[in-house]
Enzyme design. Sequence first.
Site, PDB file in Angstrom:
ATOM      1  CG  HIS A  18      -2.024  -1.106   1.009  1.00 53.21           C
ATOM      2  ND1 HIS A  18      -2.673  -1.696   2.074  1.00 53.21           N
ATOM      3  CD2 HIS A  18      -2.516  -1.692  -0.124  1.00 53.21           C
ATOM      4  CE1 HIS A  18      -3.524  -2.598   1.602  1.00 53.21           C
ATOM      5  NE2 HIS A  18      -3.443  -2.610   0.287  1.00 53.21           N
ATOM      6  CG  HIS A  41      -6.760 -11.185  -7.626  1.00 56.35           C
ATOM      7  ND1 HIS A  41      -6.071 -10.793  -8.749  1.00 56.35           N
ATOM      8  CD2 HIS A  41      -7.000 -12.513  -7.782  1.00 56.35           C
ATOM      9  CE1 HIS A  41      -5.900 -11.833  -9.551  1.00 56.35           C
ATOM     10  NE2 HIS A  41      -6.453 -12.892  -8.987  1.00 56.35           N
ATOM     11  CB  SER A  99      -5.696  -2.359  -3.095  1.00 55.94           C
ATOM     12  OG  SER A  99      -6.415  -3.534  -3.388  1.00 55.94           O
ATOM     13  CD  GLU A 117     -13.336 -10.965  -4.082  1.00 54.36           C
ATOM     14  OE1 GLU A 117     -13.490 -12.192  -3.949  1.00 54.36           O
ATOM     15  OE2 GLU A 117     -12.239 -10.391  -3.935  1.00 54.36           O
ATOM     16  CG  ASP A 142     -10.636 -14.872 -13.359  1.00 55.56           C
ATOM     17  OD1 ASP A 142     -10.159 -15.420 -12.354  1.00 55.56           O
ATOM     18  OD2 ASP A 142      -9.977 -14.591 -14.377  1.00 55.56           O
ATOM     19  CG  ASP A 168      -2.924  -8.294  -3.662  1.00 53.09           C
ATOM     20  OD1 ASP A 168      -2.053  -9.142  -3.384  1.00 53.09           O
ATOM     21  OD2 ASP A 168      -3.596  -7.696  -2.800  1.00 53.09           O
TER      22      ASP A 168
END
Length: 285
Positions: A18, A41, A99, A117, A142, A168
Amino acid sequence: MNYQHAFHAGNHADVLKHVVLLAVCDALTAKPAPCFALDTHAGSGVYHLREERARRTAEADEGISLLLAAAPKQPLVARYLQAVAACRAQHGADAYPGSPWLLAHALREQDRIACCETESAVAGALRHAVGGDSRVSVHTSDGYAAMKSLLPPRQSGQRFNRGLVLVDPPYEAQAAEFDIALKAMRDVLARWPQGIQMLWYPIKQRRTLTPFVRAATRLQSGGSLLVELLVRADDSPLRMNGSGVLILDPPWQLATALAPALECLRNAIGHAGSDTRLHWIREPT
């Protein structure tokens, strides 16, 4: 998917990721043209460190909690701590921003953010966390597939020539995840070469990363930078001893700006055997 980031929120890996993410966002917003960010992600956006899952692992105790206690003044680290404080002012004293929340916090009205997500319940929590922010679209899909379907980015007829892709993944596929991620990043280089790409990765034993680094070197980017923070010696395969971020086409002078921030993080949250690394695996062109 079994991985749940709520168990790990605010740990040393989040701290590194971050700090770097905000530094990249600030470089993007230093120019007036709008930008686009894709978080592949995304997770739920905001986590609560007093919640049972976070307390079960207590990983934040060796990450954000140590850093808040040290309260360093180094500019990039202080900027990150200010963002955490802003999240807590909005979501409560034990909140920690994921994030997507940080992207929404750092980017501007003219910018756009897409978050992916796969878990519908987590995606619902993310929609709640971003509070109906019209700049943010949440996709229950996805993230790797979205790197094809959402790039190059266009929204409402607007084309974005600048921006960021944050990858991520949970690394449930372990070493195979590197191959999946690097293939997707190679595709993005062809589809949207002007975008910055960031891939977060865990470090247990650094020597096991050699195939990944060798493969990443072959990506035809305009420059590839590794940014790593080890909080302890990388001599155990049983725990995450550090983490890193591979950045393709990083902003100008990002490496110079990150060097003192990494040393600050090492001093604040590192243990015996801690180390940092800033290494160009592909020199900027």
